[in-house]
Design a protein around this motif. Structure first.
Motif, PDB file in Angstrom:
ATOM      1  N   ILE A 192      -3.672   6.474   8.064  1.00  0.00           N
ATOM      2  CA  ILE A 192      -3.563   7.339   6.895  1.00  0.00           C
ATOM      3  C   ILE A 192      -4.848   7.353   6.068  1.00  0.00           C
ATOM      4  O   ILE A 192      -4.868   7.831   4.943  1.00  0.00           O
ATOM      5  CB  ILE A 192      -2.365   6.932   6.009  1.00  0.00           C
ATOM      6  N   HIS A 193      -5.921   6.845   6.672  1.00  0.00           N
ATOM      7  CA  HIS A 193      -7.151   6.711   5.905  1.00  0.00           C
ATOM      8  C   HIS A 193      -7.589   8.011   5.251  1.00  0.00           C
ATOM      9  O   HIS A 193      -8.001   8.041   4.092  1.00  0.00           O
ATOM     10  CB  HIS A 193      -8.274   6.174   6.801  1.00  0.00           C
TER      11      HIS A 193
ATOM     12  N   CYS B  26      -6.761   2.536  10.216  1.00  0.00           N
ATOM     13  CA  CYS B  26      -5.662   2.948   9.352  1.00  0.00           C
ATOM     14  C   CYS B  26      -5.411   4.435   9.559  1.00  0.00           C
ATOM     15  O   CYS B  26      -6.253   5.265   9.228  1.00  0.00           O
ATOM     16  CB  CYS B  26      -5.973   2.674   7.891  1.00  0.00           C
TER      17      CYS B  26
ATOM     18  N   CYS C  34      -8.795  -1.224   5.225  1.00  0.00           N
ATOM     19  CA  CYS C  34      -9.900  -0.386   5.676  1.00  0.00           C
ATOM     20  C   CYS C  34     -11.243  -0.971   5.261  1.00  0.00           C
ATOM     21  O   CYS C  34     -12.284  -0.566   5.769  1.00  0.00           O
ATOM     22  CB  CYS C  34      -9.753   1.040   5.159  1.00  0.00           C
TER      23      CYS C  34
ATOM     24  N   CYS D 133      -5.218   8.796   2.389  1.00  0.00           N
ATOM     25  CA  CYS D 133      -4.912   7.723   1.455  1.00  0.00           C
ATOM     26  C   CYS D 133      -5.525   7.981   0.085  1.00  0.00           C
ATOM     27  O   CYS D 133      -6.656   8.420  -0.026  1.00  0.00           O
ATOM     28  CB  CYS D 133      -5.427   6.395   1.990  1.00  0.00           C
TER      29      CYS D 133
ATOM     30  N   LYS E 176      -7.317   4.037  -2.309  1.00  0.00           N
ATOM     31  CA  LYS E 176      -8.504   3.259  -1.946  1.00  0.00           C
ATOM     32  C   LYS E 176      -9.401   2.945  -3.129  1.00  0.00           C
ATOM     33  O   LYS E 176      -9.715   1.777  -3.380  1.00  0.00           O
ATOM     34  CB  LYS E 176      -9.347   4.049  -0.932  1.00  0.00           C
TER      35      LYS E 176
ATOM     36  N   GLU F  68       0.837  -1.201   0.000  1.00  0.00           N
ATOM     37  CA  GLU F  68       0.000   0.000   0.000  1.00  0.00           C
ATOM     38  C   GLU F  68       0.871   1.250   0.000  1.00  0.00           C
ATOM     39  O   GLU F  68       0.603   2.206  -0.723  1.00  0.00           O
ATOM     40  CB  GLU F  68      -0.933  -0.008   1.212  1.00  0.00           C
TER      41      GLU F  68
HETATM   42  S1  SF4 Z   1      -6.305   1.539   1.298  1.00  0.00           S
HETATM   43 FE1  SF4 Z   1      -5.487   3.378   2.191  1.00  0.00          FE
HETATM   44  S2  SF4 Z   1      -6.894   3.858   3.847  1.00  0.00           S
HETATM   45 FE2  SF4 Z   1      -7.337   1.748   3.254  1.00  0.00          FE
HETATM   46  S3  SF4 Z   1      -6.048   0.570   4.649  1.00  0.00           S
HETATM   47 FE3  SF4 Z   1      -4.838   0.836   2.811  1.00  0.00          FE
HETATM   48  S4  SF4 Z   1      -3.672   2.666   3.246  1.00  0.00           S
HETATM   49 FE4  SF4 Z   1      -5.290   2.640   4.774  1.00  0.00          FE
END
Ligand code: SF4
Ligand code: SF4
Lengths: 135, 135
Positions: free
Chosen positions: B105-106, B103, B95, B109, B112, A9
């Motif tokens: 950094i949601h 998470c 997530c 991020c 996604k 990620e």
């Molecule tokens: S997709 Fe982005 S927000 Fe979702 S878990 Fe991975 S890093 Fe975190």
DNA sequence: TAAAATACGACCATATAAGTCCTAATTTTA
DNA sequence: TAAAATTAGGACTTATATGGTCGTATTTTA
């Protein structure tokens, strides 16, 4: 199970970030780690691997950093995954990820074939998804 | 990463095996464990879970065992996976598998959405794959 | 020479997966 | 009624993977 690892990620996030800049723009690991609140050490390692595999180019020293070496449209997610994880990682069954002999029931297993077929499709999806689709 | 767990593989193997018998046929965990060289205790637990979720019916006592409660064509692999693993397990990003707040950094991020789209397709595949396709 | 960056190996903590063990409880049959 | 074969289920152990940290070089520039 069945999740992309944090390392992957982070790699995707970093590459996407770099893809949004102008061609040849230098980015540091610290800068990206700060922006997305990613542990710096971990991201650094990830970027080192990406550099080693040639997806990004590294510049040491003061004002060093990384640049994208290829067009984002050439950065397949499948390739990035394989760059960072060691073994064939998008393999929904274990005998495809490692040597089949590791599974003691390999010879008697009866579910392999349908799952391998399914995996082929998944592989194709990861193959067709590039960083471009993420910007 | 990105592999089905042994428990799930064992469940699929057992269900496929049962699907090959005649309707209402009783199978014991031991018999299946022996045949496919699966650790008995582990398979037993897996089958207990399948029974609890209603995919198979259990009979205790001597000459007890399990029967399929449904037609194999109704046994979706997606359902079996979810029966055995606790949390939403076919979720390629974290997530989606657990609460997004986990998470850190949601909010920042940026990868996604494309991945969620990809996951939708994968979910569909596991939804459409049934035990029937495995016999 | 100092600062800021990459490079990289070693390490640690935690979580998950896989497997084992033990003790009920149930049912049938000798 | 007792023994055998089975499911039921909790506790435990071990192995492996993941995520993260630390320490120390090395490189480059100002
Ligand atoms: S997709 Fe982005 S927000 Fe979702 S878990 Fe991975 S890093 Fe975190
Ligand atoms: S042989 Fe069957 S059980 Fe063993 S890893 Fe492959 S699919 Fe899974």
């Amino acid at each position: 199970m069945f999740q992309l690892s944090k390392k992957i990620e982070y790699a995707l996030i970093a590459l996407r970030h770099m893809a949004m800049g102008h061609a040849g723009q230098i980015f540091t690991a610290k800068e990206i780690a700060d922006k997305y609140h990613i542990p710096y050490d971990l991201l650094a390692k990830v970027m080192q691997k990406l550099a080693k595999k040639g997806y990004i180019t590294s510049y040491q020293g003061l004002h060093g950093g990384y640049t994208l070496t290829r067009n984002p449209s050439e950065l397949k997610v499948s390739a990035i995954i394989n760059a960072i994880e060691e073994k064939q990682t998008v393999a929904i069954i274990q005998c495809e990820a490692e040597s089949p002999e590791n599974c003691i029931i390999h010879s008697t297993c009866t579910i392999k074939n349908p799952l391998v077929r399914l995996q082929t499709t998944i592989n194709k999806m990861f193959d067709e998804l590039t960083i471009t689709e993420m910007v």
